[in-house]
Each structure stands twice: as C-alpha cells, then as structure tokens.
Write a protein that holds these residues in place. Sequence first.
Motif, PDB file in Angstrom:
ATOM      1  N   GLU A  34      -9.215   6.605  -1.524  1.00  0.00           N
ATOM      2  CA  GLU A  34      -8.316   6.377  -0.026  1.00  0.00           C
ATOM      3  C   GLU A  34      -8.047   4.961   0.093  1.00  0.00           C
ATOM      4  N   HIS A  35      -6.996   5.000   0.644  1.00  0.00           N
ATOM      5  CA  HIS A  35      -6.143   3.336   0.913  1.00  0.00           C
ATOM      6  C   HIS A  35      -6.799   2.956   2.161  1.00  0.00           C
ATOM      7  N   ARG A  36      -7.122   1.397   1.978  1.00  0.00           N
ATOM      8  CA  ARG A  36      -7.722   0.984   3.094  1.00  0.00           C
ATOM      9  C   ARG A  36      -6.681   0.672   4.176  1.00  0.00           C
ATOM     10  N   ASN A  37      -5.618   0.474   4.096  1.00  0.00           N
ATOM     11  CA  ASN A  37      -4.702   0.224   5.330  1.00  0.00           C
ATOM     12  C   ASN A  37      -4.257   1.369   6.270  1.00  0.00           C
ATOM     13  N   LYS A  38      -4.672   1.023   7.426  1.00  0.00           N
ATOM     14  CA  LYS A  38      -4.301   2.166   8.379  1.00  0.00           C
ATOM     15  C   LYS A  38      -2.854   2.090   8.957  1.00  0.00           C
ATOM     16  N   LEU A  39      -2.317   0.997   8.816  1.00  0.00           N
ATOM     17  CA  LEU A  39      -0.767   0.915   9.154  1.00  0.00           C
ATOM     18  C   LEU A  39      -0.217   0.083   7.723  1.00  0.00           C
ATOM     19  N   ALA A  40       0.820   0.850   7.098  1.00  0.00           N
ATOM     20  CA  ALA A  40       1.540   0.395   5.659  1.00  0.00           C
ATOM     21  C   ALA A  40       2.848  -0.026   5.995  1.00  0.00           C
ATOM     22  N   PRO A  41       3.266  -1.236   6.060  1.00  0.00           N
ATOM     23  CA  PRO A  41       4.629  -1.710   5.992  1.00  0.00           C
ATOM     24  C   PRO A  41       5.414  -1.416   4.825  1.00  0.00           C
ATOM     25  N   TYR A  42       6.536  -1.088   5.115  1.00  0.00           N
ATOM     26  CA  TYR A  42       7.415  -0.724   3.783  1.00  0.00           C
ATOM     27  C   TYR A  42       8.732  -1.210   3.918  1.00  0.00           C
ATOM     28  N   ALA A  43       9.574  -1.312   2.674  1.00  0.00           N
ATOM     29  CA  ALA A  43      10.976  -1.707   2.638  1.00  0.00           C
ATOM     30  C   ALA A  43      11.628  -1.023   1.777  1.00  0.00           C
ATOM     31  N   ALA A 103      13.273  -0.800   6.826  1.00  0.00           N
ATOM     32  CA  ALA A 103      11.805  -1.428   6.859  1.00  0.00           C
ATOM     33  C   ALA A 103      11.379  -0.883   7.890  1.00  0.00           C
ATOM     34  N   GLY A 104      10.035  -0.676   7.796  1.00  0.00           N
ATOM     35  CA  GLY A 104       9.220  -0.093   8.857  1.00  0.00           C
ATOM     36  C   GLY A 104       7.675   0.020   8.836  1.00  0.00           C
ATOM     37  N   ILE A 105       6.967   0.892   9.532  1.00  0.00           N
ATOM     38  CA  ILE A 105       5.588   1.030   9.509  1.00  0.00           C
ATOM     39  C   ILE A 105       5.313   2.462   9.210  1.00  0.00           C
ATOM     40  N   ILE A 106       4.414   2.643   8.397  1.00  0.00           N
ATOM     41  CA  ILE A 106       3.851   4.119   7.783  1.00  0.00           C
ATOM     42  C   ILE A 106       2.412   4.098   8.588  1.00  0.00           C
ATOM     43  N   VAL A 107       1.917   5.293   8.965  1.00  0.00           N
ATOM     44  CA  VAL A 107       0.830   5.327   9.440  1.00  0.00           C
ATOM     45  C   VAL A 107       0.035   6.662   8.453  1.00  0.00           C
ATOM     46  N   PRO A 108      -0.515   6.042   7.348  1.00  0.00           N
ATOM     47  CA  PRO A 108      -0.760   7.182   6.441  1.00  0.00           C
ATOM     48  C   PRO A 108      -2.344   7.894   6.450  1.00  0.00           C
ATOM     49  N   ASP A 109      -2.073   9.097   6.233  1.00  0.00           N
ATOM     50  CA  ASP A 109      -3.380   9.767   6.409  1.00  0.00           C
ATOM     51  C   ASP A 109      -3.453  10.924   5.185  1.00  0.00           C
ATOM     52  N   ASN A 110      -3.706  10.186   4.097  1.00  0.00           N
ATOM     53  CA  ASN A 110      -3.353  10.770   2.738  1.00  0.00           C
ATOM     54  C   ASN A 110      -4.704  11.156   2.004  1.00  0.00           C
TER      55      ASN A 110
END
Length: 270
Positions: free
Chosen positions: A189-198, A149-156
């Motif tokens: 473009e996705h709105r989340n600047k921080l994306a939680p993942y599992a 688990a963690g956090i992604i900081v996407p810039d795609n």
Amino acid sequence: MKLIKLTAISAAVLASSAALAAEPVIVVDDNDAVVYEAEPASYAYDADAGVVSNTTGAIFGGTKTLFQTAINPASVSAEVGTLGYGANIGWSLNEKTELQAGWAGGDVADLFGGDFDVDDINYDVDSDFSNPYLGVQLRPAGNWFTMGAGIIVPDNDIDVRANAKNDNYRINDENYNADEVGTLEGNLEHRNKLAPYATIGFRPNITNNFGVFGELGAAYMGKTDATVRAVNGTDPIRGAEAAAAAETELEDKDYLEWMPIVKLGATYRF
C-alpha cells in the motif's frame, strides 16, 4: 438626429462585442434606456493542432460562457496504460490549454506479466487499481506535442505472493526453506493519498473529430507499506522471520515510490 442615434447604438454594440464585455451595454435615448446583450465568445476547431481556439481572443466571455463551457466538454477519450483502463473528459480553455478529469483502474498486473522481482525473489502480483485524476494538458508550441500535470487520488490494492526457487526463499542474502516457511503472501500500500504526476506526450489528429494520443511520465506515490504473512509452513518461528525480512526488503525498494505512467488512447472531439 435618428441616424446619429442609430449609429451611436451600433457602435456601442460592436465595441462591447469586440471587447468581450460580460456586462450588458446600456444606451440612453432621451428618457428611454435600451439594453443590448454582448455576444458570447465563439470558438473554432483547429484541425492541425487538435484544439479548440477562442476566435474572440479570450478564455471565457463572462459567466454564461463559463457555464456553457463546463457543461459542454471539448472532448472525450479512452485510454489504457500502467494506471489501468479508463476514460477522461477534456475542456479546452484556449488553443494551448485543456483541463481533464478522468479515471483509470482495473487489474493492471495482467497488462504487464503479473510479476516483478525484488532482489532474489520473484513475486506474483494481483492488483485492483482505482485512480481518479484531475489535470491540465498544455500545448506549448500549439501543435501535437503536449505536457501534462495534475493530481491522482489512488486507491490501489496490490496483493503479492513470493515464488520459491530451488525449494528456498533467498531474502536479504539468507536462505529460508520453503517447507518450513510455507507460502509468503501479503499486500502493498502506498502512503500518499494524493499523488502528483507529470507527463509528456503527443496528440496527432486522424480527422477533424478523431485523434490518438500517447503519454510518458510518472506519479509520486510515496513510501510503500508492506504486510507479509507466512502460511501453511512447518516452522512458524522460521516463517515469521522470513515474512519480516520480506517486508523490510519490499519497503526498502525506492522504485516502488514512483508509479510509471505509460498510456495510449483515442480521442473524440465535439
């Protein structure tokens, strides 16, 4: 008397080491004070589980050991998957917990065919991903099975171009002539600047130092904002209508909110 004093000093040092005391041990001999430093925690590699175990029974043995752990990672890994090509560094806290910091990116669309369907329209995709992440890997059973688990900081960057079928774009159950509309192209473009993942996965070992891994999971990227333009058409009004309809159709797709995580890789443990 000296024998008693030496015995007391030895017992104090052994007791402080066993308890993993971060503070030095001070033994007073009449008017003299002697300072003994506690030994830092020691670690051993568990080849079966693929983890670094703390043989003294604690996560960190004081500030010095914490610093040493931070600058001496337990592993480095290379990976490829839906987030892109990348690598990560891992720090083992104990036999069941590892912190990770990594990055994955590049042209992911080429890995998976470079297109996708939205209702009746097929879109070609050109992507440039950048996904730095921080996470934790758990081994609940102390073996090769993992949970992450963690956090992604996407810039795609995701660029799309619609493909006409039989000289028409069919959008929201309406046909738009491809010559009138021209080319429908835009970006997502996705709105989340921080994306939680599992994720869940496996990490078996090949040797004491080398291992492989695989993971499955998802990251919540948030709602999608779409921008679509109609270019080189003969009817600008009709083209604007088709572009607006395509934007709405792209943004209405819930599956674009979730980024599937599928990755494979190899690990080297120090």
